[in-house]
Design a protein around this motif. Structure first.
Motif, PDB file in Angstrom:
ATOM      1  N   ARG A  93       0.839  -1.206   0.000  1.00 42.62           N
ATOM      2  CA  ARG A  93       0.000   0.000   0.000  1.00 42.62           C
ATOM      3  C   ARG A  93       0.873   1.255   0.000  1.00 42.62           C
ATOM      4  N   ARG A  94       2.011   1.171  -0.656  1.00 42.67           N
ATOM      5  CA  ARG A  94       2.986   2.268  -0.582  1.00 42.67           C
ATOM      6  C   ARG A  94       2.405   3.586  -1.086  1.00 42.67           C
ATOM      7  N   ALA A  95       1.543   3.565  -2.076  1.00 43.23           N
ATOM      8  CA  ALA A  95       1.005   4.817  -2.619  1.00 43.23           C
ATOM      9  C   ALA A  95       0.288   5.613  -1.536  1.00 43.23           C
ATOM     10  N   LEU A  96      -0.452   4.932  -0.677  1.00 44.31           N
ATOM     11  CA  LEU A  96      -1.150   5.621   0.393  1.00 44.31           C
ATOM     12  C   LEU A  96      -0.161   6.167   1.415  1.00 44.31           C
ATOM     13  N   GLY A  97       0.828   5.372   1.790  1.00 43.02           N
ATOM     14  CA  GLY A  97       1.841   5.851   2.721  1.00 43.02           C
ATOM     15  C   GLY A  97       2.581   7.057   2.184  1.00 43.02           C
ATOM     16  N   ALA A  98       2.911   7.020   0.896  1.00 43.81           N
ATOM     17  CA  ALA A  98       3.616   8.149   0.283  1.00 43.81           C
ATOM     18  C   ALA A  98       2.751   9.403   0.280  1.00 43.81           C
ATOM     19  N   GLU A  99       1.458   9.241   0.050  1.00 44.74           N
ATOM     20  CA  GLU A  99       0.538  10.387   0.082  1.00 44.74           C
ATOM     21  C   GLU A  99       0.482  11.001   1.474  1.00 44.74           C
ATOM     22  N   LEU A 100       0.429  10.172   2.500  1.00 48.99           N
ATOM     23  CA  LEU A 100       0.371  10.686   3.862  1.00 48.99           C
ATOM     24  C   LEU A 100       1.678  11.376   4.245  1.00 48.99           C
ATOM     25  N   VAL A 101       2.806  10.782   3.885  1.00 47.01           N
ATOM     26  CA  VAL A 101       4.094  11.435   4.141  1.00 47.01           C
ATOM     27  C   VAL A 101       4.147  12.798   3.454  1.00 47.01           C
ATOM     28  N   HIS A 102       3.662  12.848   2.231  1.00 49.46           N
ATOM     29  CA  HIS A 102       3.642  14.115   1.487  1.00 49.46           C
ATOM     30  C   HIS A 102       2.801  15.160   2.206  1.00 49.46           C
ATOM     31  N   ARG A 103       1.681  14.759   2.761  1.00 51.84           N
ATOM     32  CA  ARG A 103       0.820  15.709   3.469  1.00 51.84           C
ATOM     33  C   ARG A 103       1.522  16.310   4.683  1.00 51.84           C
ATOM     34  N   TYR A 104       2.192  15.459   5.465  1.00 45.42           N
ATOM     35  CA  TYR A 104       2.878  15.964   6.657  1.00 45.42           C
ATOM     36  C   TYR A 104       4.143  16.749   6.307  1.00 45.42           C
ATOM     37  N   ASP A 105       4.625  16.609   5.105  1.00 45.40           N
ATOM     38  CA  ASP A 105       5.844  17.299   4.674  1.00 45.40           C
ATOM     39  C   ASP A 105       5.564  18.683   4.101  1.00 45.40           C
ATOM     40  N   ASP A 106       4.338  19.150   4.234  1.00 47.46           N
ATOM     41  CA  ASP A 106       3.960  20.486   3.767  1.00 47.46           C
ATOM     42  C   ASP A 106       4.792  21.541   4.495  1.00 47.46           C
ATOM     43  N   PRO A 107       5.486  22.425   3.770  1.00 53.55           N
ATOM     44  CA  PRO A 107       6.330  23.437   4.430  1.00 53.55           C
ATOM     45  C   PRO A 107       5.559  24.413   5.294  1.00 53.55           C
ATOM     46  N   MET A 108       4.245  24.509   5.133  1.00 52.54           N
ATOM     47  CA  MET A 108       3.442  25.391   5.978  1.00 52.54           C
ATOM     48  C   MET A 108       3.262  24.812   7.393  1.00 52.54           C
ATOM     49  N   ARG A 109       3.564  23.541   7.548  1.00 53.34           N
ATOM     50  CA  ARG A 109       3.453  22.918   8.868  1.00 53.34           C
ATOM     51  C   ARG A 109       4.753  23.143   9.630  1.00 53.34           C
ATOM     52  N   ILE A 110       4.646  23.754  10.788  1.00 50.34           N
ATOM     53  CA  ILE A 110       5.826  24.008  11.599  1.00 50.34           C
ATOM     54  C   ILE A 110       5.919  23.014  12.746  1.00 50.34           C
ATOM     55  N   TYR A 111       4.789  22.710  13.360  1.00 47.13           N
ATOM     56  CA  TYR A 111       4.759  21.692  14.401  1.00 47.13           C
ATOM     57  C   TYR A 111       4.109  20.402  13.916  1.00 47.13           C
ATOM     58  N   HIS A 112       2.964  20.489  13.251  1.00 50.70           N
ATOM     59  CA  HIS A 112       2.214  19.289  12.834  1.00 50.70           C
ATOM     60  C   HIS A 112       2.808  18.706  11.560  1.00 50.70           C
ATOM     61  N   ASP A 113       4.049  18.302  11.637  1.00 51.22           N
ATOM     62  CA  ASP A 113       4.831  17.909  10.464  1.00 51.22           C
ATOM     63  C   ASP A 113       5.312  16.473  10.591  1.00 51.22           C
ATOM     64  N   LEU A 114       6.323  16.118   9.805  1.00 54.24           N
ATOM     65  CA  LEU A 114       6.847  14.758   9.831  1.00 54.24           C
ATOM     66  C   LEU A 114       7.386  14.382  11.203  1.00 54.24           C
ATOM     67  N   ARG A 115       8.016  15.328  11.888  1.00 48.06           N
ATOM     68  CA  ARG A 115       8.549  15.034  13.214  1.00 48.06           C
ATOM     69  C   ARG A 115       7.419  14.696  14.178  1.00 48.06           C
ATOM     70  N   HIS A 116       6.327  15.436  14.105  1.00 50.66           N
ATOM     71  CA  HIS A 116       5.174  15.172  14.966  1.00 50.66           C
ATOM     72  C   HIS A 116       4.618  13.778  14.685  1.00 50.66           C
ATOM     73  N   LEU A 117       4.504  13.421  13.429  1.00 55.17           N
ATOM     74  CA  LEU A 117       4.004  12.096  13.076  1.00 55.17           C
ATOM     75  C   LEU A 117       4.941  11.010  13.573  1.00 55.17           C
ATOM     76  N   ARG A 118       6.234  11.199  13.344  1.00 52.77           N
ATOM     77  CA  ARG A 118       7.212  10.197  13.770  1.00 52.77           C
ATOM     78  C   ARG A 118       7.187  10.018  15.283  1.00 52.77           C
ATOM     79  N   THR A 119       7.162  11.120  16.010  1.00 54.32           N
ATOM     80  CA  THR A 119       7.120  11.040  17.467  1.00 54.32           C
ATOM     81  C   THR A 119       5.855  10.340  17.931  1.00 54.32           C
ATOM     82  N   GLY A 120       4.727  10.689  17.319  1.00 57.71           N
ATOM     83  CA  GLY A 120       3.467  10.066  17.703  1.00 57.71           C
ATOM     84  C   GLY A 120       3.487   8.562  17.515  1.00 57.71           C
ATOM     85  N   LEU A 121       4.008   8.105  16.404  1.00 57.82           N
ATOM     86  CA  LEU A 121       4.076   6.667  16.149  1.00 57.82           C
ATOM     87  C   LEU A 121       4.998   5.969  17.140  1.00 57.82           C
ATOM     88  N   ASP A 122       6.126   6.610  17.464  1.00 59.94           N
ATOM     89  CA  ASP A 122       7.043   6.021  18.435  1.00 59.94           C
ATOM     90  C   ASP A 122       6.399   5.935  19.818  1.00 59.94           C
TER      91      ASP A 122
END
Length: 222
Positions: A25-54
């Motif tokens: 299901r990589r296409a869906l995962g890639a879409e979600l990563v792309h969403r969190y990688d939006d430069p307008m996100r300062i806190y709710h970004d890839l780091r927030h997602l990674r921390t949440g999953l951990d």
């Protein structure tokens, strides 16, 4: 989407985690990563997602040991998916991001062969992150809510960075307006009987989170 080796560290890590948890299901995962990688996100970004999953991983380890093997309510798959989707839609100043994120999950998960029960639970959990009101016995909700709020219990320097990141996301607001709204949010958090719902969260995060919030409130009001 680039190959994982060409991605920034957080994006590569997240996509690898997605592939391991949800193969084919990589296409869906890639879409979600792309969403969190939006430069307008300062806190709710890839780091927030990674921390949440951990943190979800940590809490599931603690909860599984405490609740026991017979606890069918612990649905790691659904909670992990909810962590991926909970900020999938994040637009400021929109007030319905959690609802939009839940609807996104409801629309795309069936297309990737996730069953109806999982889809329904993911959407419910995503909606729960709007106010983090977890009912007694809702272990899935407790894990996701505590993971989402765990930033509040960070060391003081990380908490201060988080507060600045939230301010940056609301850069369009005048300082007086932002301070008033932020104070209201923090005050409502402090008024809760408990910020965290898992035994681990209550034991390890409740006191430092309240200290951080009280300190930020004093700065805002002072």
């Amino acid at each position: 989407m680039e190959d994982a080796a060409e991605l920034p560290d957080d994006a590569a890590y997240l996509l690898a985690r997605w592939d391991e948890a949800f193969p084919r299901r990589r296409a869906l995962g890639a879409e979600l990563v792309h969403r969190y990688d939006d430069p307008m996100r300062i806190y709710h970004d890839l780091r927030h997602l990674r921390t949440g999953l951990d943190v979800v991983d940590t809490l599931f380890g603690e909860m599984a040991g405490a609740v026991g093997r017979s606890a069918d309510a612990l649905d790691r798959r659904a909670v992990t998916l909810a962590a991926w989707f909970h900020d999938a839609v994040y637009e400021i100043p929109a007030a319905d991001n959690e609802e939009a994120s839940a609807r996104l999950a409801e629309s795309v998960l069936p297309a990737y062969d996730f069953d109806e029960e999982t889809t329904t639970e993911v959407a419910r959990l995503v909606r729960l992150t709007r106010d983090h009101a977890v009912a007694a016995g809702d272990v899935n909700g407790a894990v996701l809510s505590d993971a989402d709020l765990s930033i509040l219990a960070s060391p003081a320097d990380r908490y201060d960075d988080y507060a600045l990141e939230i301010r940056a996301e609301y850069h369009h607001l005048r300082e007086t307006v932002f301070r008033r709204g932020r104070a209201d949010v923090l005050g409502r958090l402090l008024a809760r009987p408990a910020l965290f719902h898992t035994p681990y969260g209550r034991a390890n995060w409740e006191a430092p989170a309240r200290a951080n919030i009280e300190r930020e409130l004093a700065l805002i009001r002072g």
